[in-house]
Scaffold this motif. Structure first.
Motif, short mmCIF file in Angstrom:
data_model
loop_
_atom_site.label_atom_id
_atom_site.label_comp_id
_atom_site.label_asym_id
_atom_site.label_seq_id
_atom_site.Cartn_x
_atom_site.Cartn_y
_atom_site.Cartn_z
N THR A 97 0.85 -1.20 0.00
CA THR A 97 0.00 0.00 0.00
C THR A 97 0.88 1.25 0.00
N ILE A 98 1.92 1.23 0.83
CA ILE A 98 2.82 2.39 0.90
C ILE A 98 3.55 2.56 -0.44
N ALA A 99 4.05 1.45 -0.99
CA ALA A 99 4.82 1.54 -2.25
C ALA A 99 3.97 2.14 -3.37
N MET A 100 2.68 1.80 -3.40
CA MET A 100 1.80 2.30 -4.48
C MET A 100 1.70 3.83 -4.48
N THR A 101 2.01 4.45 -3.32
CA THR A 101 1.90 5.92 -3.27
C THR A 101 3.21 6.61 -3.66
N ALA A 102 4.29 5.84 -3.88
CA ALA A 102 5.59 6.45 -4.17
C ALA A 102 5.58 7.10 -5.54
N ARG A 103 6.31 8.21 -5.65
CA ARG A 103 6.21 8.95 -6.92
C ARG A 103 7.07 8.36 -8.03
N ASN A 104 7.90 7.35 -7.73
CA ASN A 104 8.68 6.73 -8.80
C ASN A 104 7.96 5.56 -9.48
N ILE A 105 6.82 5.12 -8.92
CA ILE A 105 6.06 4.01 -9.52
C ILE A 105 5.72 4.24 -11.00
N PRO A 106 5.25 5.43 -11.38
CA PRO A 106 4.84 5.60 -12.80
C PRO A 106 5.98 5.46 -13.81
N PHE A 107 7.23 5.51 -13.35
CA PHE A 107 8.35 5.40 -14.29
C PHE A 107 8.67 3.94 -14.65
N THR A 108 8.04 3.00 -13.93
CA THR A 108 8.29 1.57 -14.18
C THR A 108 7.79 1.20 -15.58
N LEU A 109 8.58 0.40 -16.32
CA LEU A 109 8.22 0.06 -17.70
C LEU A 109 6.82 -0.54 -17.82
N LYS A 110 6.46 -1.35 -16.81
CA LYS A 110 5.14 -1.99 -16.84
C LYS A 110 4.45 -1.58 -15.55
N SER A 111 3.31 -0.89 -15.63
CA SER A 111 2.68 -0.33 -14.43
C SER A 111 2.27 -1.43 -13.46
N PRO A 112 2.80 -1.41 -12.24
CA PRO A 112 2.47 -2.50 -11.31
C PRO A 112 1.15 -2.25 -10.58
N SER A 113 0.39 -3.31 -10.36
CA SER A 113 -0.78 -3.22 -9.49
C SER A 113 -0.31 -3.53 -8.06
N ARG A 114 -1.21 -3.30 -7.12
CA ARG A 114 -0.86 -3.62 -5.73
C ARG A 114 -0.55 -5.12 -5.60
N THR A 115 -1.31 -5.93 -6.31
CA THR A 115 -1.08 -7.39 -6.27
C THR A 115 0.30 -7.73 -6.84
N ASP A 116 0.70 -7.05 -7.91
CA ASP A 116 2.04 -7.30 -8.48
C ASP A 116 3.11 -7.03 -7.43
#
Ligand code: NAP
Ligand code: ZN
Length: 366
Positions: A336-355
């Protein structure tokens, strides 16, 4: 394509002593920010002091920066800077003192609260910063980032500003010669994660990718020595510091991705060192990207000297040592915390919380 690097980078033995005049161009009174011990024992603080003395620049030392520094310690350094009236901040150490120096440089000229600081909305220019890295990992000597432990959000918060990019970075590998093996391994894993995430970022450019692969190749040639824990001589230290610098240049262009985002909770809640946290997660991060981005992931692995993920994971296991255990509740809350990080959108494949939960779960499987 944009590529920005305003830092003068000077690499080599005795580079501080031989370039003391650069300090005079930047300021007339200096605050030197360090950790508690290593800057004294590795000779870097002595060399900076001598160079400043030679140029008749008075200096005051702030040597209280802990690992994963809090905003409180950066504020204390800034208070000292204002009290003494310095116009230059010099950070010596691993990423922790370098980042604390950057934030002190901002707070010395801006009386702002934490929220304003982390929204990067400061009106006054920070003091100029000089960086002397003594670990080979963060690349903070060439980045616009400063990472602070933020108890309010129970994670890391970043200050991001081109104005905190060091004006000069002095890289003398001799300061890293006596880095303990665990710190050497953890910081090399941090550098590798920067180069790898930069290469596998949506923000990657031709130039950043070229530099990322140079860094990955250089690290790949030396990881076997780090695994054995033998033969890490000055020449190897120079290569590790160079690879870490290049990886810093890369993330200054691309930022990091979900791998770093997952690591912050491991550091905050489980006290796992920043680079080691990334190392533990790295194999499963590559596995996650592999199906859709096989060519790029395989390029990373081949550049490192591996033909597949399994062999690379075996190396990571040896470097990271025995793993901690994560409960299902921790996995859920860290995701849950990781999903709010601002570097998430730069990931090549957008991760879901389950990922993210799956990556955390499989990375910590014994
Ligand atoms: P660090 O927290 O700066 O230092 C780790 C330990 O290594 C400390 O105990 C330190 O001792 C010791 N040490 C440092 N240099 C040494 C030397 N030459 N010889 C012997 N011991 C030495 O570790 P780090 O991994 O370099 O930095 C981690 C921090 O950087 C984290 O807060 C992370 O979030 C941040 N970071 C920033 C960026 C960026 O771009 N700004 C990028 C990645 C990571 P002393 O305390 O006595 O010095
Ligand atoms: Zn990092």
């Amino acid at each position: 394509m944009t590529f920005y690097l305003p830092t003068k980078i000077i690499i080599g033995r005795n580079c501080i002593r031989e370039n003391a005049s650069l300090f005079s161009a930047l300021g007339t009174r200096a605050l030197v920010v360090t950790g508690k011990r290593s800057a004294k024992s590795n000779g870097a603080e002595r060399d900076v002091r001598r160079a400043l003395e030679e140029r008749s620049i008075p200096a005051v030392i702030f040597d209280r920066v802990e690992s994963n520094p809090s905003i409180t310690v950066a504020r204390a350094a800034a208070d000292l800077a204002r009290e003494v009236g310095v116009d230059l901040v010099i950070g010596i150490g691993g990423g922790s003192p370098l980042d604390a120096a950057k934030v002190a440089a901002v707070l010395a000229t801006n009386g702002i609260d934490d929220d304003t600081l982390f929204s990067n909305a400061f009106a006054q220019k920070p003091l100029p910063v000089v960086a002397v890295p003594t670990t080979a990992g963060t690349g903070s000597e060439v980045t616009q980032y400063a990472m602070m432990t933020n108890d309010r959000i129970r994670s890391k918060s970043f200050v991001i500003s081109d104005d905190i990019m060091p004006r000069v970075a002095f890289l003398d590998a001799a300061y890293t010669e006596n880095l303990p093996l665990p710190v050497t391994r953890n910081t090399a894993l941090d550098a590798l994660s920067h180069a790898m995430e930069g290469y596998l970022s949506k923000r990657a450019t031709a130039m950043s990718s070229f530099i990322a692969l140079e860094s990955i190749g250089c690290l790949g040639r030396h990881l076997p020595l780090l695994r054995q824990g033998a033969g890490i001589d000055l020449n190897v230290r120079e290569q590790l510091l160079y690879a870490s610098l290049l990886a810093g240049v890369v993330i200054a262009q691309t930022g990091t991705t979900v791998l770093h985002a997952m690591g912050y909770s491991l550091t905050y809640f489980k006290k796992i060192e920043h680079g080691r946290a990334n190392g533990i997660l790295m194999g499963d991060y590559l596995q996650y990207l592999l199906p859709e981005h096989r060519e790029k992931v395989m390029t990373v692995l081949k550049t490192l000297g591996f033909s597949g993920i399994a062999d690379f994971k075996a190396l990571l296991n040896d470097l990271a040592g025995e793993k901690e255990t994560l409960t299902e509740e921790e996995i859920r809350s860290f995701s849950t915390i990781a999903m709010t990080a601002r570097n998430i959108p730069f990931t090549l494949k957008s991760p879901s919380r389950t990922d993210i939960e799956d990556m955390l779960r499989s990375s910590f499987r014994p």
